[in-house]
Design a protein around this motif. Sequence first.
Motif, short mmCIF file in Angstrom:
data_model
loop_
_atom_site.label_atom_id
_atom_site.label_comp_id
_atom_site.label_asym_id
_atom_site.label_seq_id
_atom_site.Cartn_x
_atom_site.Cartn_y
_atom_site.Cartn_z
N LYS A 108 58.61 56.02 27.49
CA LYS A 108 58.45 56.62 26.18
C LYS A 108 56.95 56.77 25.90
CE LYS A 108 62.59 54.21 24.52
NZ LYS A 108 63.13 53.25 23.52
N PRO A 109 56.55 57.61 24.94
CA PRO A 109 55.14 57.68 24.57
C PRO A 109 54.59 56.31 24.22
CG PRO A 109 56.34 59.48 23.57
CD PRO A 109 57.37 58.58 24.20
N ASP A 110 53.41 56.00 24.73
CA ASP A 110 52.75 54.72 24.53
C ASP A 110 53.49 53.57 25.20
OD1 ASP A 110 50.45 53.44 23.60
OD2 ASP A 110 51.48 52.64 21.85
N GLY A 111 54.29 53.88 26.23
CA GLY A 111 54.95 52.85 27.02
C GLY A 111 54.01 52.32 28.10
N LEU A 112 54.29 51.11 28.55
CA LEU A 112 53.41 50.41 29.48
C LEU A 112 53.97 50.44 30.90
CD1 LEU A 112 51.01 48.49 30.13
CD2 LEU A 112 52.49 46.58 29.43
N PHE A 113 53.09 50.71 31.86
CA PHE A 113 53.42 50.63 33.29
C PHE A 113 52.62 49.51 33.92
CE2 PHE A 113 52.08 51.62 37.64
CZ PHE A 113 53.32 51.65 38.28
N LEU A 114 53.30 48.67 34.69
CA LEU A 114 52.65 47.66 35.53
C LEU A 114 53.15 47.85 36.95
CD1 LEU A 114 53.00 44.45 33.30
CD2 LEU A 114 50.89 45.69 33.80
N GLY A 115 52.23 48.06 37.87
CA GLY A 115 52.58 48.20 39.27
C GLY A 115 51.89 47.14 40.11
N LEU A 116 52.66 46.40 40.87
CA LEU A 116 52.08 45.37 41.74
C LEU A 116 52.40 45.71 43.19
CD1 LEU A 116 53.30 43.73 38.99
CD2 LEU A 116 51.79 42.05 40.01
N LEU A 117 51.40 45.61 44.04
CA LEU A 117 51.56 45.95 45.44
C LEU A 117 50.56 45.19 46.28
CD1 LEU A 117 49.83 49.35 46.20
CD2 LEU A 117 49.70 48.30 43.94
N LEU A 118 50.82 45.12 47.57
CA LEU A 118 49.87 44.50 48.48
C LEU A 118 48.71 45.45 48.72
CD1 LEU A 118 52.29 42.83 51.07
CD2 LEU A 118 51.02 41.73 49.22
N GLY A 119 47.49 44.90 48.71
CA GLY A 119 46.28 45.72 48.83
C GLY A 119 45.64 45.63 50.21
N GLY A 120 44.56 46.38 50.37
CA GLY A 120 43.94 46.61 51.66
C GLY A 120 43.37 45.39 52.36
N ARG A 121 43.10 44.32 51.61
CA ARG A 121 42.56 43.11 52.25
C ARG A 121 43.66 42.18 52.75
NH1 ARG A 121 38.17 41.18 47.86
NH2 ARG A 121 39.71 42.10 46.43
N THR A 122 44.90 42.57 52.54
CA THR A 122 46.04 41.76 53.00
C THR A 122 46.07 41.70 54.52
OG1 THR A 122 47.35 42.30 51.04
CG2 THR A 122 48.55 41.61 53.01
N LEU A 123 46.26 40.49 55.05
CA LEU A 123 46.41 40.25 56.50
C LEU A 123 45.21 40.77 57.30
CD1 LEU A 123 50.21 41.10 56.96
CD2 LEU A 123 49.17 38.85 56.69
N SER A 124 44.03 40.69 56.71
CA SER A 124 42.85 41.18 57.43
C SER A 124 42.63 40.41 58.73
CB SER A 124 41.61 41.07 56.53
OG SER A 124 41.46 39.74 56.04
N GLU A 125 42.92 39.12 58.73
CA GLU A 125 42.73 38.30 59.93
C GLU A 125 43.70 38.74 61.04
OE1 GLU A 125 42.26 35.81 56.14
OE2 GLU A 125 43.80 37.12 57.01
N LEU A 126 44.96 38.97 60.66
CA LEU A 126 45.95 39.37 61.65
C LEU A 126 45.65 40.75 62.22
CD1 LEU A 126 48.62 38.70 63.09
CD2 LEU A 126 49.83 39.75 61.15
N ARG A 127 45.17 41.65 61.38
CA ARG A 127 44.84 42.99 61.86
C ARG A 127 43.78 42.94 62.96
NH1 ARG A 127 46.41 46.86 57.82
NH2 ARG A 127 47.01 45.81 55.89
#
Length: 272
Positions: A108-127
């Motif tokens: 709806k107008p003025d409704g809130l979105f929250l998005g959570l996700l894994l980012g680019g520094r995730t598992l840097s050691e394993l990569r």
Amino acid sequence: MTPLLTDRTALARNRARALRDPALFLQEEAAAEVEERLSEVNRRFTAPAVVTAFPQVWQPRLPGARIVPDDDTLELEPAAHDLVIHAMALHWANDPVGQLVQCRRALKPDGLFLGLLLGGRTLSELRVALAGAEAAVTGGLSPRVLPMAEIRDLGGLLQRAGFALPVADSLMREVRYRDTLHLMRDLRAMGEGNALEARLRRPSRRALFAETEARYPSRAGDRISATFEIICLTGWSPHESQQKPLRPGSAVQSLAEALEAARKDAIPKGDG
């Protein structure tokens, strides 16, 4: 046609396998983070929706919320919700901007979105360890770890999707494991195993995993460390009541004038 990033059939299979003996601590941490952020918003949300592959994490926290799978096309009605949470699934999206647009349209107008996700520094050691090991053992590289977005790019995606007041920030978590096989088993129990469309479809050689273990950095005693970055995206469905930036050229005083005035105010005045 843009090549697909994710094999959705493999992803669904990985998630179903994870539920046999789940390790959903990152999902739980994301849910706790959302609870904290919502407690800081001076508003009561009455029509929430959650996009998630693991509804058992979110249903106790948001009773009555509409639970929606993270399919390419989201089962969300336009302008039906005052809160939409995209929960730890956006990193697998073949079209992340499309997912954000669908979420914004569901608000709806003025409704809130929250998005959570894994980012680019995730598992840097394993990569690093996997890339070096595969180059040494096979002489090449194959897609093994999901490429994840950097936080500096995600704020721009919110703007492209039409959100107002976009913000992207992140939290870092370090988890200790006995060895790389323990880490990989945990990734499978999270439902985060390799579901890349371009992945190898044959079993990997044992020598690869031994070489990965030997090359793995960030070892502390008899444990290795794995980094997980959870990025949180915040945006609002546009509404006329929201604060807006001034139009270019609408300021009544130039920056130079403001700085000059501040400089004069700082000069001590004499007794006259």
